[in-house]
Write an enzyme that holds these catalytic residues in place. Structure first.
Site, PDB file in Angstrom:
ATOM      1  N   ASP A 107       0.820  -1.229   0.000  1.00 30.14           N
ATOM      2  CA  ASP A 107       0.000   0.000   0.000  1.00 30.14           C
ATOM      3  C   ASP A 107       0.845   1.266   0.000  1.00 30.14           C
ATOM      4  O   ASP A 107       0.481   2.250  -0.645  1.00 30.14           O
ATOM      5  CB  ASP A 107      -0.902   0.029   1.242  1.00 30.14           C
ATOM      6  CG  ASP A 107      -1.958  -1.055   1.201  1.00 30.14           C
ATOM      7  OD1 ASP A 107      -2.181  -1.616   0.110  1.00 30.14           O
ATOM      8  OD2 ASP A 107      -2.547  -1.345   2.258  1.00 30.14           O
TER       9      ASP A 107
HETATM   10  P1  NAP Z   1       0.941  -3.983   3.139  1.00 29.83           P
HETATM   11  O1  NAP Z   1       0.255  -3.037   2.243  1.00 29.83           O
HETATM   12  O2  NAP Z   1       0.159  -4.612   4.216  1.00 29.83           O
HETATM   13  O3  NAP Z   1       1.585  -5.124   2.188  1.00 29.83           O
HETATM   14  C1  NAP Z   1       2.396  -6.102   2.707  1.00 29.83           C
HETATM   15  C2  NAP Z   1       2.833  -6.996   1.564  1.00 29.83           C
HETATM   16  O4  NAP Z   1       3.847  -7.823   2.085  1.00 29.83           O
HETATM   17  C3  NAP Z   1       1.730  -7.893   1.037  1.00 29.83           C
HETATM   18  O5  NAP Z   1       1.311  -7.469  -0.235  1.00 29.83           O
HETATM   19  C4  NAP Z   1       2.351  -9.299   1.028  1.00 29.83           C
HETATM   20  O6  NAP Z   1       2.259  -9.848  -0.295  1.00 29.83           O
HETATM   21  C5  NAP Z   1       3.807  -9.058   1.397  1.00 29.83           C
HETATM   22  N1  NAP Z   1       4.340 -10.054   2.322  1.00 29.83           N
HETATM   23  C6  NAP Z   1       3.742 -10.584   3.407  1.00 29.83           C
HETATM   24  N2  NAP Z   1       4.535 -11.480   3.996  1.00 29.83           N
HETATM   25  C7  NAP Z   1       5.669 -11.508   3.265  1.00 29.83           C
HETATM   26  C8  NAP Z   1       6.877 -12.238   3.360  1.00 29.83           C
HETATM   27  N3  NAP Z   1       7.097 -13.119   4.343  1.00 29.83           N
HETATM   28  N4  NAP Z   1       7.841 -12.015   2.450  1.00 29.83           N
HETATM   29  C9  NAP Z   1       7.637 -11.136   1.450  1.00 29.83           C
HETATM   30  N5  NAP Z   1       6.519 -10.423   1.297  1.00 29.83           N
HETATM   31  C10 NAP Z   1       5.552 -10.610   2.196  1.00 29.83           C
HETATM   32  O7  NAP Z   1       2.213  -3.325   3.832  1.00 29.83           O
HETATM   33  P2  NAP Z   1       2.764  -1.829   3.810  1.00 29.83           P
HETATM   34  O8  NAP Z   1       3.066  -1.407   2.413  1.00 29.83           O
HETATM   35  O9  NAP Z   1       3.843  -1.787   4.844  1.00 29.83           O
HETATM   36  O10 NAP Z   1       1.544  -0.946   4.261  1.00 29.83           O
HETATM   37  C11 NAP Z   1       1.088  -0.921   5.581  1.00 29.83           C
HETATM   38  C12 NAP Z   1      -0.416  -0.861   5.563  1.00 29.83           C
HETATM   39  O11 NAP Z   1      -0.888  -1.028   6.908  1.00 29.83           O
HETATM   40  C13 NAP Z   1      -0.934   0.484   5.078  1.00 29.83           C
HETATM   41  O12 NAP Z   1      -2.109   0.318   4.341  1.00 29.83           O
HETATM   42  C14 NAP Z   1      -1.220   1.229   6.386  1.00 29.83           C
HETATM   43  O13 NAP Z   1      -2.212   2.220   6.222  1.00 29.83           O
HETATM   44  C15 NAP Z   1      -1.701   0.079   7.251  1.00 29.83           C
HETATM   45  N6  NAP Z   1      -1.572   0.397   8.695  1.00 29.83           N
HETATM   46  C16 NAP Z   1      -0.373   0.733   9.207  1.00 29.83           C
HETATM   47  C17 NAP Z   1      -0.267   1.096  10.536  1.00 29.83           C
HETATM   48  C18 NAP Z   1       1.045   1.529  11.149  1.00 29.83           C
HETATM   49  O14 NAP Z   1       1.029   2.131  12.205  1.00 29.83           O
HETATM   50  N7  NAP Z   1       2.180   1.231  10.546  1.00 29.83           N
HETATM   51  C19 NAP Z   1      -1.390   1.079  11.338  1.00 29.83           C
HETATM   52  C20 NAP Z   1      -2.610   0.670  10.778  1.00 29.83           C
HETATM   53  C21 NAP Z   1      -2.684   0.331   9.456  1.00 29.83           C
HETATM   54  P3  NAP Z   1       2.342 -11.432  -0.516  1.00 29.83           P
HETATM   55  O15 NAP Z   1       1.235 -12.009   0.295  1.00 29.83           O
HETATM   56  O16 NAP Z   1       2.173 -11.622  -1.973  1.00 29.83           O
HETATM   57  O17 NAP Z   1       3.683 -11.862  -0.031  1.00 29.83           O
END
Ligand code: NAP
Length: 459
Positions: A386
């Protein structure tokens, strides 16, 4: 005032100053550790001051409490893994809030009738905030640990039911406040507050828990501040207020970084239904093999690593540092781009990379690093989705439209490390993966990085 009371007030002053400097320290990764030590020092001073300056009825209970608390604290610090930090924090909030609620019940039992009206009002807030934070934090911890279903639990008219519960609690509060002898209203308020905590948190999906937790942190702080008013304890008032407002500011900042409003997080049930707002995303994802990816990295001038949630689940922080060091030895300039909400809790990437001894000077925040992508040879996206989704910038209809992103698609080439076609937290497709500049290296992030490092060695 006796000598011991002077001593207590002096330690409270020192503790309060330490808490303020601790917060200042925690506002930057480089000084965060020092900030934590200052906070620990402040807490130690406050405990010593209280023990010296207060009339202690029985030492037995205090020693038992210290021993049990220390054992649980040590267990949480030593054995709970880094990836379980969010649920660990939720448990800490539950304990803190329960302590505030129990102190409130104790004060009610002993002093309610002779309490001034204002103090009784503070006692009511202490009980309500303490009790709802306790159960709310336990539900949050359960969802994050997977003990309770992470999906939002929703039903028709939920907000109306919650409003009714809140009003019932408020009525009990007013009756107890005006009629301290009405014990039954006091205990009903306590019970409803416990229920309200559950009802507040169950409709929220586990991915939104970090925002909820920082809100609960804020409530726990305010409960502690109310306890301070009830006990006439200055350090509790100051520390509780600092905790309450810093938690609230953190919640607002997290919502801003996700382009969401707090009301949307609390009442929107995000994650319940995944809206597909990027229907026109299509094409093929180009795959790259390990050797080609290693070659690209080894001959690059500038590489930016973009870690995300997948780095945390794969525990790939050490592997990425090793690869980065190997590239730096070959003269490649390596930087890390940190999105404020990458992962699942604030500072998630900073904590993980710090654990792997990645120097802070190599970490760059979004605003600093975005202008550098066009002059970057390879952006390596490690389990992020994301936070690198160009739809947030380009597609006003997207569910995440307006969320600031790391603009990796502006780099000369992009290598995405992920296991397969899994989506991120928002559940949206990511057009980045279909762009001509992007190549997908499939596999668990840790194993891909380890193999990349081995392959770079042989280039
Ligand atoms: P993300 O959008 O959740 O994407 C994570 C990606 O990691 C997935 O597409 C997954 O694809 C891949 N993945 C999972 N396990 C893996 C592994 N072992 N090895 C390689 N790839 C792996 O992560 P992000 O880009 O960090 O975004 C964070 C999201 O969380 C945002 O939408 C944010 O708004 C939300 N959020 C964050 C917080 C905060 O405080 N940080 C709080 C609430 C919400 P595959 O399954 O294909 O591997």
């Amino acid at each position: 005032m006796t000598l011991s009371t002077y001593f207590m007030e002096a330690t409270y002053l020192i503790a309060s100053i330490l808490f303020v400097f601790a917060l200042k320290g925690m506002s930057h990764p480089e000084t965060a550790r020092r900030g934590m030590f200052l906070a620990e020092g402040g807490m130690f001073a406050a405990i010593v001051g209280t023990l010296v300056g207060t009339h202690i009825v029985t030492w037995g209970w205090i020693i038992a409490g210290l021993a049990i608390g220390s054992i649980i604290g040590a267990w949480m610090a030593i054995w709970v893994p880094m990836t379980a930090m969010p649920q660990r924090t939720a448990l800490s909030h539950a304990f803190g809030a329960l302590a505030a609620a129990l102190v409130g019940v104790g004060e009610f039992t002993v002093h309610a009738s002779e309490m001034p009206t204002v103090t009784r009002g503070a006692l009511g807030f202490e009980i309500m905030l303490g009790a709802l934070t306790t159960t709310g934090s336990l539900i949050a911890a359960g969802k994050l640990q997977g003990l309770i279903h992470g999906k939002p639990i929703q039903f028709k008219g939920q907000n109306a039911v919650n409003l009714a519960i809140f009003l019932a609690m408020a009525v009990c509060f007013v009756v107890f406040w005006t009629h301290p002898e009405a014990t039954v209203f006091f205990y009903t308020m306590l019970g409803i507050a416990f229920l309200f905590g559950v009802m507040l948190v169950i409709p929220i999906g586990s991915a939104d828990m970090p925002v909820v937790m920082s809100l609960l942190n804020s409530y726990a702080g305010l409960a502690a501040a109310a306890t301070g008013f009830v006990l006439s304890n200055n350090v509790l008032i100051i520390a509780g207020t600092l905790d309450g407002f810093s938690g609230f500011i953190l919640s607002v900042l997290m919502c801003k970084a996700m382009n969401r409003s707090i009301t949307n997080v609390l009442f929107g049930g995000f994650g319940a239904v995944v809206a597909e707002s990027s229907a026109d995303v299509g094409g093929v994802m180009r795959e790259i093999n390990l050797e080609d990816a290693a070659m690209q990295l080894a001959f690059a001038n500038r590489v930016i690593f973009v870690p995300g949630y997948g780095l945390a689940t794969a525990q790939a922080q050490h592997a990425v540092r090793e690869l980065a060091e190997m590239l730096e030895d070959r003269g490649v300039t390596v930087k890390y781009a940190i999105h404020p909400v990458a992962g699942r809790m604030p500072g998630h990437m900073n904590v993980l990379l710090a654990e792997a001894n990645v120097p802070y000077s190599s970490l760059y925040e979004m605003d600093q690093i975005n202008p550098e992508f066009p002059s970057t040879d390879v952006a390596v996206v490690i389990g992020a989705n994301d936070v690198v989704n160009p739809d947030a910038r380009d597609n006003p209809k997207s569910l995440i439209a307006g969320m600031p992103i790391l603009e990796v698609d502006r780099a000369k080439s992009v290598i995405v490390l992920k296991r397969g076609q899994g989506r991120g937290f928002s559940g949206l497709e990511n057009p980045l993966f279909f762009k001509p500049c992007t190549a997908m290296l499939y596999g668990d992030a840790k194993s891909s990085l380890t193999h990349l490092a081995q392959a770079v060695q042989h280039v």
